[in-house]
Every structure is written in C-alpha cells, then in structure tokens.
Design an enzyme around this catalytic site. Sequence first.
Site, PDB file in Angstrom:
ATOM      1  N   GLY A  32       0.845  -1.192   0.000  1.00  0.00           N
ATOM      2  CA  GLY A  32       0.000   0.000   0.000  1.00  0.00           C
ATOM      3  C   GLY A  32       0.882   1.244   0.000  1.00  0.00           C
ATOM      4  N   LYS A  53       1.221 -10.353   0.421  1.00  0.00           N
ATOM      5  CA  LYS A  53       0.554 -11.662   0.451  1.00  0.00           C
ATOM      6  C   LYS A  53      -0.421 -11.825  -0.704  1.00  0.00           C
ATOM      7  CE  LYS A  53      -3.105 -10.508   3.835  1.00  0.00           C
ATOM      8  NZ  LYS A  53      -3.702 -10.868   5.114  1.00  0.00           N
ATOM      9  N   THR A  61      -5.186   0.899   0.164  1.00  0.00           N
ATOM     10  CA  THR A  61      -4.793   2.124  -0.537  1.00  0.00           C
ATOM     11  C   THR A  61      -5.504   2.237  -1.880  1.00  0.00           C
ATOM     12  OG1 THR A  61      -2.621   2.097   0.525  1.00  0.00           O
ATOM     13  CG2 THR A  61      -2.808   3.350  -1.524  1.00  0.00           C
ATOM     14  N   ALA A  64      -8.945   3.824  -1.760  1.00  0.00           N
ATOM     15  CA  ALA A  64      -9.176   5.163  -1.184  1.00  0.00           C
ATOM     16  C   ALA A  64      -9.817   6.079  -2.218  1.00  0.00           C
ATOM     17  CB  ALA A  64      -7.861   5.748  -0.685  1.00  0.00           C
ATOM     18  N   GLN A  65     -10.809   6.819  -1.772  1.00  0.00           N
ATOM     19  CA  GLN A  65     -11.577   7.646  -2.713  1.00  0.00           C
ATOM     20  C   GLN A  65     -11.284   9.134  -2.527  1.00  0.00           C
ATOM     21  OE1 GLN A  65     -15.682   6.826  -1.866  1.00  0.00           O
ATOM     22  NE2 GLN A  65     -15.605   4.727  -2.617  1.00  0.00           N
ATOM     23  N   GLY A  67      -9.186  11.375  -0.902  1.00  0.00           N
ATOM     24  CA  GLY A  67      -7.943  12.043  -1.238  1.00  0.00           C
ATOM     25  C   GLY A  67      -6.973  12.152  -0.081  1.00  0.00           C
ATOM     26  N   GLU A 131     -13.845  18.082   3.667  1.00  0.00           N
ATOM     27  CA  GLU A 131     -14.271  16.843   4.327  1.00  0.00           C
ATOM     28  C   GLU A 131     -14.503  17.134   5.800  1.00  0.00           C
ATOM     29  OE1 GLU A 131     -11.886  13.382   3.618  1.00  0.00           O
ATOM     30  OE2 GLU A 131     -12.452  13.245   1.521  1.00  0.00           O
ATOM     31  N   ASP A 227      -2.499  -8.745  10.290  1.00  0.00           N
ATOM     32  CA  ASP A 227      -1.323  -9.630  10.413  1.00  0.00           C
ATOM     33  C   ASP A 227      -0.128  -8.912  11.046  1.00  0.00           C
ATOM     34  OD1 ASP A 227      -2.977 -11.268   8.958  1.00  0.00           O
ATOM     35  OD2 ASP A 227      -1.746 -11.286   7.144  1.00  0.00           O
ATOM     36  N   HIS A 248     -17.005   4.490   9.859  1.00  0.00           N
ATOM     37  CA  HIS A 248     -17.301   5.547   8.881  1.00  0.00           C
ATOM     38  C   HIS A 248     -18.811   5.709   8.773  1.00  0.00           C
ATOM     39  CE1 HIS A 248     -17.426   7.804   5.161  1.00  0.00           C
ATOM     40  NE2 HIS A 248     -16.111   7.924   5.175  1.00  0.00           N
ATOM     41  N   ARG A 294     -16.039  12.339  12.517  1.00  0.00           N
ATOM     42  CA  ARG A 294     -16.722  11.067  12.267  1.00  0.00           C
ATOM     43  C   ARG A 294     -17.354  10.478  13.522  1.00  0.00           C
ATOM     44  NH1 ARG A 294     -12.586   8.392   7.793  1.00  0.00           N
ATOM     45  NH2 ARG A 294     -13.246   9.843   6.170  1.00  0.00           N
ATOM     46  N   HIS A 355     -14.086   0.972   9.561  1.00  0.00           N
ATOM     47  CA  HIS A 355     -13.376   1.576   8.435  1.00  0.00           C
ATOM     48  C   HIS A 355     -11.869   1.660   8.623  1.00  0.00           C
ATOM     49  CE1 HIS A 355     -12.832   4.101   4.966  1.00  0.00           C
ATOM     50  NE2 HIS A 355     -12.379   5.107   5.677  1.00  0.00           N
ATOM     51  N   GLU A 379      -1.302   2.221   8.095  1.00  0.00           N
ATOM     52  CA  GLU A 379      -2.375   1.907   9.047  1.00  0.00           C
ATOM     53  C   GLU A 379      -1.939   0.923  10.134  1.00  0.00           C
ATOM     54  OE1 GLU A 379      -6.158   1.491   7.119  1.00  0.00           O
ATOM     55  OE2 GLU A 379      -7.089   0.649   8.929  1.00  0.00           O
ATOM     56  N   ARG A 390      -9.429   9.641  13.983  1.00  0.00           N
ATOM     57  CA  ARG A 390      -8.655  10.135  12.835  1.00  0.00           C
ATOM     58  C   ARG A 390      -9.423  11.205  12.059  1.00  0.00           C
ATOM     59  NH1 ARG A 390      -8.256   8.298   7.054  1.00  0.00           N
ATOM     60  NH2 ARG A 390     -10.120   7.106   7.517  1.00  0.00           N
TER      61      ARG A 390
HETATM   62  C1  LIG Z   1     -12.832   2.334   1.021  1.00  0.00           C
HETATM   63  C2  LIG Z   1     -11.765   3.140   1.704  1.00  0.00           C
HETATM   64  C3  LIG Z   1     -11.575   4.465   1.346  1.00  0.00           C
HETATM   65  C4  LIG Z   1     -10.576   5.217   1.977  1.00  0.00           C
HETATM   66  N1  LIG Z   1     -10.376   6.509   1.575  1.00  0.00           N
HETATM   67  C5  LIG Z   1      -9.355   7.221   2.130  1.00  0.00           C
HETATM   68  C6  LIG Z   1      -9.060   8.539   1.676  1.00  0.00           C
HETATM   69  O1  LIG Z   1      -9.714   9.062   0.781  1.00  0.00           O
HETATM   70  N2  LIG Z   1      -8.019   9.198   2.258  1.00  0.00           N
HETATM   71  C7  LIG Z   1      -7.268   8.657   3.249  1.00  0.00           C
HETATM   72  O2  LIG Z   1      -6.325   9.298   3.738  1.00  0.00           O
HETATM   73  N3  LIG Z   1      -7.528   7.389   3.680  1.00  0.00           N
HETATM   74  C8  LIG Z   1      -8.533   6.669   3.145  1.00  0.00           C
HETATM   75  N4  LIG Z   1      -8.775   5.405   3.584  1.00  0.00           N
HETATM   76  C9  LIG Z   1      -7.807   4.795   4.521  1.00  0.00           C
HETATM   77  C10 LIG Z   1      -6.517   4.484   3.762  1.00  0.00           C
HETATM   78  O3  LIG Z   1      -6.847   4.058   2.458  1.00  0.00           O
HETATM   79  C11 LIG Z   1      -5.684   3.402   4.437  1.00  0.00           C
HETATM   80  O4  LIG Z   1      -5.521   3.695   5.792  1.00  0.00           O
HETATM   81  C12 LIG Z   1      -4.290   3.322   3.788  1.00  0.00           C
HETATM   82  O5  LIG Z   1      -4.421   3.166   2.395  1.00  0.00           O
HETATM   83  C13 LIG Z   1      -3.504   2.164   4.367  1.00  0.00           C
HETATM   84  O6  LIG Z   1      -2.320   2.035   3.621  1.00  0.00           O
HETATM   85  P1  LIG Z   1      -1.226   0.993   4.087  1.00  0.00           P
HETATM   86  O7  LIG Z   1      -0.069   1.142   3.176  1.00  0.00           O
HETATM   87  O8  LIG Z   1      -0.992   1.139   5.518  1.00  0.00           O
HETATM   88  O9  LIG Z   1      -1.931  -0.442   3.906  1.00  0.00           O
HETATM   89  P2  LIG Z   1      -2.673  -1.133   2.692  1.00  0.00           P
HETATM   90  O10 LIG Z   1      -2.898  -0.209   1.573  1.00  0.00           O
HETATM   91  O11 LIG Z   1      -3.866  -1.823   3.240  1.00  0.00           O
HETATM   92  O12 LIG Z   1      -1.654  -2.249   2.239  1.00  0.00           O
HETATM   93  C14 LIG Z   1      -1.367  -3.347   3.082  1.00  0.00           C
HETATM   94  C15 LIG Z   1      -0.453  -4.311   2.337  1.00  0.00           C
HETATM   95  O13 LIG Z   1       0.069  -5.275   3.238  1.00  0.00           O
HETATM   96  C16 LIG Z   1      -0.034  -6.564   2.671  1.00  0.00           C
HETATM   97  N5  LIG Z   1      -0.055  -7.554   3.742  1.00  0.00           N
HETATM   98  C17 LIG Z   1      -0.898  -7.621   4.812  1.00  0.00           C
HETATM   99  N6  LIG Z   1      -0.594  -8.688   5.582  1.00  0.00           N
HETATM  100  C18 LIG Z   1       0.466  -9.304   4.991  1.00  0.00           C
HETATM  101  C19 LIG Z   1       1.228 -10.465   5.284  1.00  0.00           C
HETATM  102  N7  LIG Z   1       0.962 -11.234   6.351  1.00  0.00           N
HETATM  103  N8  LIG Z   1       2.236 -10.811   4.455  1.00  0.00           N
HETATM  104  C20 LIG Z   1       2.518 -10.075   3.360  1.00  0.00           C
HETATM  105  N9  LIG Z   1       1.813  -8.962   3.014  1.00  0.00           N
HETATM  106  C21 LIG Z   1       0.808  -8.591   3.829  1.00  0.00           C
HETATM  107  C22 LIG Z   1      -1.315  -6.481   1.854  1.00  0.00           C
HETATM  108  O14 LIG Z   1      -1.372  -7.526   0.916  1.00  0.00           O
HETATM  109  C23 LIG Z   1      -1.127  -5.095   1.232  1.00  0.00           C
HETATM  110  O15 LIG Z   1      -0.233  -5.184   0.146  1.00  0.00           O
HETATM  111  C24 LIG Z   1      -9.779   4.644   2.981  1.00  0.00           C
HETATM  112  C25 LIG Z   1      -9.992   3.312   3.354  1.00  0.00           C
HETATM  113  C26 LIG Z   1     -10.973   2.563   2.725  1.00  0.00           C
HETATM  114  C27 LIG Z   1     -11.193   1.148   3.143  1.00  0.00           C
END
Ligand SMILES: Cc1cc2nc3c(=O)[nH]c(=O)nc-3n(C[C@H](O)[C@H](O)[C@H](O)COP(=O)(O)OP(=O)(O)OC[C@H]3O[C@@H](n4cnc5c(N)ncnc54)[C@H](O)[C@@H]3O)c2cc1C
Length: 550
Positions: A32, A53, A61, A64-65, A67, A131, A227, A248, A294, A355, A379, A390
């Site tokens: 992500g 995984k 990520t 995400a809609q 921004g 927002e 995980d 949310h 929220r 959410h 996250e 948040r």
């Molecule tokens: C529908 C939706 C809309 C959103 N809109 C917004 C927005 O507009 N703006 C905003 O700031 N936030 C938004 N958020 C929140 C934001 O998108 C997330 O908090 C952020 O993208 C998380 O990024 P990340 O890199 O931490 O994890 P992620 O993007 O979830 O990536 C996690 C990665 O870890 C990998 N992984 C997990 N466990 C393992 C394992 N055991 N072994 C190997 N790989 C593993 C997964 O496969 C994935 O590749 C939104 C969330 C959702 C659900």
Amino acid sequence: MPYPVAKHPYMLAATDGEPARRFYDIIVIGSGIGGLTAAVGAARRWKVALISKSVLRDTTTFLAQGGIAAALSEQDSPQLHLEDTMRAGAGLCKEEAVRILVNEGPDRVRELMEICPKFDRSGGDLVLASEGAHSVPRIAHAGGDATGSEVASALAQAMRSGSRVQVLEQEFVVDLLTSGGRCVGAVSLNLRTGEFTLDYASATVLATGGSGQVYSLTTNPAVATGDGMAMAWRAGAAIGDMEFVQFHPTGLYADESPIFLITEALRGEGAYLLNHAGERFMVGVHPQAELGPRDVVVKEMVKQMSAAGREFLYLDATHLDCQKIRQRFPTVYETLRDRGFDICRDRIPVAPVCHYMIGGVTTDLWGRTTLPGLYASGEVSNTGVHGANRLASNSLLEGLVFSDRIVRDLDRYAGASGGSARRLTIELPAPATGKNEPAQLADIRRRLQKLMTADVGIVRDERGLNRALGRIGSLLEELEPPGASPEEYELYNLITVAGHITRAALLRTESRGAHLREDYPQRDDARWKHHINFRLKGDRREGEVFGGYG
Ligand SMILES: Cc1cc2nc3c(=O)[nH]c(=O)nc-3n(C[C@H](O)[C@H](O)[C@H](O)COP(=O)(O)OP(=O)(O)OC[C@H]3O[C@@H](n4cnc5c(N)ncnc54)[C@H](O)[C@@H]3O)c2cc1C
C-alpha cells in the site's frame, strides 16, 4: 488479568528440511502507500525486497476515494491543519507527531504529484475538497474519487522503473524473525509453491495495513486481517491505542463484503444525512452539521437508528448538480448505479461501518517500533497522529510522511548494523500435530466477526466486552495450533487483534473519540488522558499493559 491472544511466539512450525534463505538490506512488508513509499525511497541506496501476500494492487490504498489532506492552498496553513487534527483526536494526539505530519505533508504531496500527474486541477490550480472536521477545503484528489488507485499505480510504476526492488507477490509473511532482542527479518510462505523462506535483513518495515476484517461489516478489503499488528506483538513490539477503531458514517447499507464506502467528500459537496422522517438530524448537533468529526456523526446516527428501530439512514444528494456529481465522483456514481441506485434521484441507504484501525504498532517520530530493527508505517502503525479519532484523509498522508522519515532513518540505522543478520540461526517450534479444517476456520472467522460487531462495535459496555473476551477465548480453544495455511494464520492474527481491541476497550472506562462506552458516557481527562499499550515481556505469554509512549 489474562486475556486471549494466540498461543505461540512463532506461528510457523519447523518444516521437514531446511527452509531457503534470502538476504537483503531492507525488507518491506506490504504494497500500500506505506510500503510502496518506503520501498521506492529505500531502493535509492539499499537492496530491498517488497513482499505482499496478494498481488500489488490488492490493498486498502487502492480503494481510497476522497484524497490526501495537506495545507496546500493560500487560505490554509500547517498550523490550521494541526489544530483540526488535534481537535478531532479528542485529546490523545501526540502533538510532536502531528506537527511533523502537517509540516512535512505539503512537500511529500507535491513530490507525489510529480510522479502522479492525475491530481485534479482546474485552470492549472489544484482542486481541493472539503471533508469532515477540516476548517478549510484541504483534500487533494486524483481521478475524481479514484485517488487511491491513481496514487498506488504511480508509486508501483516508480518502484518497477528502478531495478533495485525485488517484488515478491503472493508471499504471506507469517512471522518476524528475532534474535538477541532485534528484528532480523521475516518468514514467508510462498502461496504458489507452498514453500517457506527465511528472509534476513538489517531492517524490516512493516506496512501491512489495518484490521477491518475483525468486524463483519467493514469497508476494508479481505487482506486487512491485522497480520502486522499480531506478528509484531508476537515478536515483542508494543502495540497501542487498540480500543480506537474508526467507524465511517456512510457505508452503503447492503449485504456485501467489503461494504462499499460512499466518500465523505460527497457530504463536502453538500449531500445531507436524513433520518426516516426526512430530517437533517445533524443540524444542531454539531456546528459543521454533516461535516462534523466522524465519531460525532456516527454517535448521532446510532441514536437516530435506534429511535427509529432501523439499521440504516439516508444520504441525500438529489438536490445537487447531477452533472457535477457524475464528474467529480465517477466511482461512487457508477458503483451505486450497478447496485440499482441513481444518486441524482434516489436517497441512498447508509449505515456506519468499520473503516479504519487507529491503533497499531507503536512507533516513535521516525517510525521505529520498540523492537530494534523493526519499523512500522501506514495503518499498521500507531504514530499518535490520530489520537482517539482520525481526521478524514490524514491516513494516506501519514503513510507518505512517516515512510519518508523511515527511509531517512534507515540510512543511519541500516548502515550501522548491516551484515550481522547473515550469521544468525533461528529456532522454530515443533510441527503441529492436529489439523484445522477449512470449513471450521471459515466458521470461526464468521463467528468472531459477528461477535466483534455485536459486542465490541460502535457502542460498548462492560457486560458486552466481558462476554466478547470470554467468547474470543473459547474460539481460540477450538483451534489446533496453526499448520501451514494462510487461512489459519489470518484467523490467529484476527483473534489476536480482536483480543487486544476488546481488552483495551474494557480497560478504558470513559468515552473518547471513536471509543464509546454506554456505561461511561463522559470523557474523563483526569484518569484517561493517556494511551494503553500492550507488549509481551520475556516469556510471559499473557503480556503486560503500560501507559504512555515510552
Ligand atoms: C474504502 C476506503 C476508502 C478510503 N479513503 C481514504 C481517503 O480518501 N483518504 C485517506 O487518507 N484514507 C482513506 N482510507 C484509509 C486508507 O486508504 C488506508 O488507511 C491506507 O491506504 C492504508 O495504507 P497501508 O499502506 O498502511 O496499507 P494497505 O494499503 O492496506 O496495504 C497493506 C499491504 O500489506 C499486505 N499484507 C498484509 N498482511 C500481509 C502479510 N501477512 N504478508 C505479506 N503482506 C501482507 C497487503 O497484501 C497489502 O499489500 C480509505 C480506506 C478505505 C477502506
């Protein structure tokens, strides 16, 4: 008081024969925004592996809609962004971390724009959206409401165009490897070949995202099974603020998983929330009405739903300019149309859904966890910027800013400790003797999600939380030690995270931000203006609770 967590420090059992070994400077787990940003930055200097995984784009990520929030306009300032973030965080934000987020955020977003040209502009100027709980329009977005997929694709492209990152898709990281009180890499299961590999590195960056799959109704994709939080806990790192799970306000009320999210930016454009009598119930509850924080909106929604004896309310955009809505929110418009709703004519049934995980692996200002050699970003991390609630669109920003800081710190840390990992050997537990059947695993996962939604959801009380804790313990008892399937690993991780959310929610006898206790409805600064952290101490499997940030 003991509480249920998975039973073993390593989930992986020793296999027949020696697992393969790979050696890197840096391992990044997750693809992500947190993982991609760290991998792209680290690869400028180090030999990097990025492990996921699933396939690269299967992330939160990507979904995400709305921004990314940052002080990018003349009417805005980092100070204003800080004040909004701290206010939403209900007294628990770590101010130093927020200051870093808002001060470094604008430059990180501008750098992102250099590789992602799809950010929306009008006459050359960036278009910024409103927002919830932001005092000025501050949300930069790309492709209308497709910010996540545009940003993730651009970062993945940047990573692939550099040759130094080895991308390992469909490799499930089971555990972190530790030796001498340090993280020295990770163990992964190749989901295509069924083989385990020990990956050694001077530093490991955990970017595994959230844990929304702990709940039955969530906007999070199937990969969000907590995980990283669970494996960091098993490895001895502190995890904290676990009681703060953000719900949310506007998940589509539908029988689907994940639940489709209708971005808050739609309310930013003027959409209303209506009750079953057709009234705008947020007017008078918060000065910003539908755009209140929220937790405030969700709390009022729960009241309105319970008064009406219904499980949903309505989002109404029918008074807005239809052409503009279609242009600005193409994903929302089309997804709803596919489900039989015309957002220009129909009120859309919505309900609050799980959410975002505010808590996670506790870090300092450089993304370092309490376990040397292990960093956390995105996250999965608990940097302290979100406090108890948040602020919308601060999470993509958090991933960008803190992964960049991790990269800068790696240049100090990895340089100082490089090479020693090669000489280490790891002892793994004996192979499991029993077997968990796939149908039983799926059943326990469903039961866990339902009980978390019912007893550890938006509104909590002591009775429900104690009941949940007991049931989580019983679910754990039904399981044999994990064998070698991702379904088993995910279930153990979900149970571990659920146990910590419940335990922390039980301990915090007040209501604050996203944590609502029916039996303790007031905020209690005298007793609770501090954080709850958990960590394993030595071999004490029941762990310990300590306050503060260390
Ligand atoms: C529908 C939706 C809309 C959103 N809109 C917004 C927005 O507009 N703006 C905003 O700031 N936030 C938004 N958020 C929140 C934001 O998108 C997330 O908090 C952020 O993208 C998380 O990024 P990340 O890199 O931490 O994890 P992620 O993007 O979830 O990536 C996690 C990665 O870890 C990998 N992984 C997990 N466990 C393992 C394992 N055991 N072994 C190997 N790989 C593993 C997964 O496969 C994935 O590749 C939104 C969330 C959702 C659900």
